[in-house]
Design an enzyme around this catalytic site. Structure first.
Site, PDB file in Angstrom:
ATOM      1  N   ILE A  38       0.847  -1.207   0.000  1.00  0.00           N
ATOM      2  CA  ILE A  38       0.000   0.000   0.000  1.00  0.00           C
ATOM      3  C   ILE A  38       0.874   1.246   0.000  1.00  0.00           C
ATOM      4  O   ILE A  38       0.640   2.195  -0.753  1.00  0.00           O
ATOM      5  CB  ILE A  38      -0.953   0.001   1.215  1.00  0.00           C
ATOM      6  N   ALA A  96       2.408   1.797  -3.424  1.00  0.00           N
ATOM      7  CA  ALA A  96       1.449   2.293  -4.410  1.00  0.00           C
ATOM      8  C   ALA A  96       1.008   3.718  -4.107  1.00  0.00           C
ATOM      9  O   ALA A  96       0.770   4.516  -5.023  1.00  0.00           O
ATOM     10  CB  ALA A  96       0.228   1.367  -4.453  1.00  0.00           C
ATOM     11  N   GLU A  97       0.906   4.044  -2.833  1.00  0.00           N
ATOM     12  CA  GLU A  97       0.375   5.355  -2.453  1.00  0.00           C
ATOM     13  C   GLU A  97       1.386   6.487  -2.650  1.00  0.00           C
ATOM     14  O   GLU A  97       1.060   7.527  -3.206  1.00  0.00           O
ATOM     15  CB  GLU A  97      -0.087   5.330  -0.986  1.00  0.00           C
ATOM     16  N   SER A  98       2.601   6.301  -2.141  1.00  0.00           N
ATOM     17  CA  SER A  98       3.561   7.417  -2.167  1.00  0.00           C
ATOM     18  C   SER A  98       4.977   7.015  -2.560  1.00  0.00           C
ATOM     19  O   SER A  98       5.863   7.873  -2.586  1.00  0.00           O
ATOM     20  CB  SER A  98       3.623   8.058  -0.774  1.00  0.00           C
ATOM     21  N   TYR A 150      -5.815   0.149  -8.922  1.00  0.00           N
ATOM     22  CA  TYR A 150      -5.169   0.222  -7.610  1.00  0.00           C
ATOM     23  C   TYR A 150      -5.160  -1.150  -6.934  1.00  0.00           C
ATOM     24  O   TYR A 150      -4.134  -1.595  -6.419  1.00  0.00           O
ATOM     25  CB  TYR A 150      -5.910   1.238  -6.741  1.00  0.00           C
TER      26      TYR A 150
END
Length: 253
Positions: A58, A61-63, A148
């Protein structure tokens, strides 16, 4: 009590003074330690019973593990927490990697519990919100959300390499993300009450409330006693009538 110095003697027997902690110095600087990102993920995974590979995926993928990342929608930090969500989770600084990862892990753990361990639905809710998952009865038909879920699942299954970076962890941050939504709401309402009432006014209110309660109980008791007296009077009147000569005569006939 604050200790500013420790007195003793030197080899010659002369008094000496050794500084302990400078006056006004904050002890928090002595309570800090550092931890690598890998260690923070490991702690979060153990604390909230979430697979470490999942939360690392996560974050990737997020930052891409950037603690200073901010999205166009306002999501912040490594796991891209929205400000409102961060507040509910008890995160006071979303750009603090430790707080952010703890908060993000707590959130995904809640989503996993909500969807009985279904990782795809939990990820969809993390990205698009649980309302949209409920609305569409599954992963929403949003291209971004569908991509996502696929991306994070792939990262999780194939493994993610975490940057070799370490961050300060203040000892006071250990339970920051452990606050429940209810605790946050309780704290909010308590602060509102403190703005509306002084402590003296609160005591007056409690005293008035207790007196009202006492008066109501007294009134109820009096009504109950009166009702019982009326029943007793009715019973005695019935008994007198029942055994009166006139009534006995009528019954005999």
């Amino acid at each position: 009590m604050r200790i500013n110095a420790i007195q003793g003697t030197d080899a010659a027997g002369n008094p000496t003074t050794t500084s302990a902690v400078g006056q006004g110095e904050d002890f928090s600087s002595y309570l800090q330690t550092t931890a690598s990102l890998e260690e923070i993920f490991a702690e979060a995974a153990e604390k909230y019973h979430v697979p470490k590979n999942l939360i690392k995926a996560i974050a990737k993928a997020e930052s891409d593990f950037n603690p200073n990342a901010t999205s166009g929608a306002g999501a912040q930090g490594i796991m891209q927490l929205m400000p409102a969500t961060a507040r509910e989770l008890g995160v006071t600084d979303s750009y603090d990697p430790y707080q952010n990862i703890m908060g993000g892990t707590k959130y995904i753990s809640e989503m996993l519990a909500k969807y009985d361990g279904n990782v795809s639905l939990a990820l969809a809710a993390y990205n698009a919100g649980s309302n949209n998952v409920a609305k569409y009865g599954g992963i929403p038909p949003f291209k971004e959300t569908q991509n996502y879920v696929v991306k994070v699942t792939s990262y999780m299954n194939n493994g993610v390499e975490v940057p070799n970076a370490s961050y300060n962890i203040n000892a006071g941050n250990g339970n920051v993300a452990a606050a429940s939504v209810q605790e946050v709401e309780d704290s909010y309402y308590q602060s509102i009450l403190e703005q509306l009432f002084s402590y003296e006014e609160y005591l007056k209110f409690i005293d008035m409330y207790l007196k009202l309660q006492e008066a109501e109980q007294k009134e109820i008791k009096e009504e109950q006693n009166q009702s019982q007296e009326e029943k007793d009077e009715s019973y005695h009147a019935y008994q007198e009538l029942r055994y009166s000569p006139v009534m006995m005569n009528l019954l005999g006939q």
